[in-house]
Scaffold this motif. Structure first.
Motif, short mmCIF file in Angstrom:
data_model
loop_
_atom_site.label_atom_id
_atom_site.label_comp_id
_atom_site.label_asym_id
_atom_site.label_seq_id
_atom_site.Cartn_x
_atom_site.Cartn_y
_atom_site.Cartn_z
N TYR A 207 -7.46 -10.88 -2.79
CA TYR A 207 -6.11 -10.51 -3.19
C TYR A 207 -6.16 -9.12 -3.81
N VAL A 208 -5.42 -8.15 -3.25
CA VAL A 208 -5.46 -6.76 -3.73
C VAL A 208 -4.05 -6.21 -3.98
N ARG A 209 -3.98 -5.20 -4.83
CA ARG A 209 -2.73 -4.50 -5.10
C ARG A 209 -2.81 -3.14 -4.38
N LEU A 210 -1.75 -2.82 -3.66
CA LEU A 210 -1.71 -1.57 -2.91
C LEU A 210 -1.35 -0.40 -3.82
N ASN A 211 -2.14 0.67 -3.74
CA ASN A 211 -1.84 1.90 -4.48
C ASN A 211 -0.83 2.75 -3.73
#
Length: 62
Positions: free
Chosen positions: A3-7
Motif C-alpha cells: 500500500y503506497v501513497r502517490l507523490n
C-alpha cells in the motif's frame, strides 16, 4: 501487494488515473518502478511517520 501513497499523479496499467496524495495497492514490480521514478511514498503499517518507517518488499529501512 504494498500500500503506497502517490507523490505525483500516476496512470496505472489499466489506464486509470490516480491523483497525487491518493493511496493505492501495487505489486512489488510496480512498486520498484514507481520508487525509481519518485512517484510513491510508502504508507506505514503502524500509523507512524512515512519518512522514517519503511514498508517496502524487504521490510528494511533504506
Amino acid at each position: 501487494m504494498v500500500y503506497v501513497r502517490l507523490n505525483t499523479e500516476w496512470t496505472d496499467g489499466d489506464g486509470v488515473n490516480h491523483a497525487a496524495g491518493e493511496t493505492v495497492d501495487v505489486d512489488a514490480a510496480t512498486l520498484a518502478e514507481l520508487q525509481a521514478a519518485g512517484v510513491v511514498t510508502e504508507v506505514p503499517k503502524s500509523g507512524g511517520d512515512a519518512s522514517t518507517e519503511w514498508v517496502g518488499p524487504t521490510s528494511t529501512k533504506p
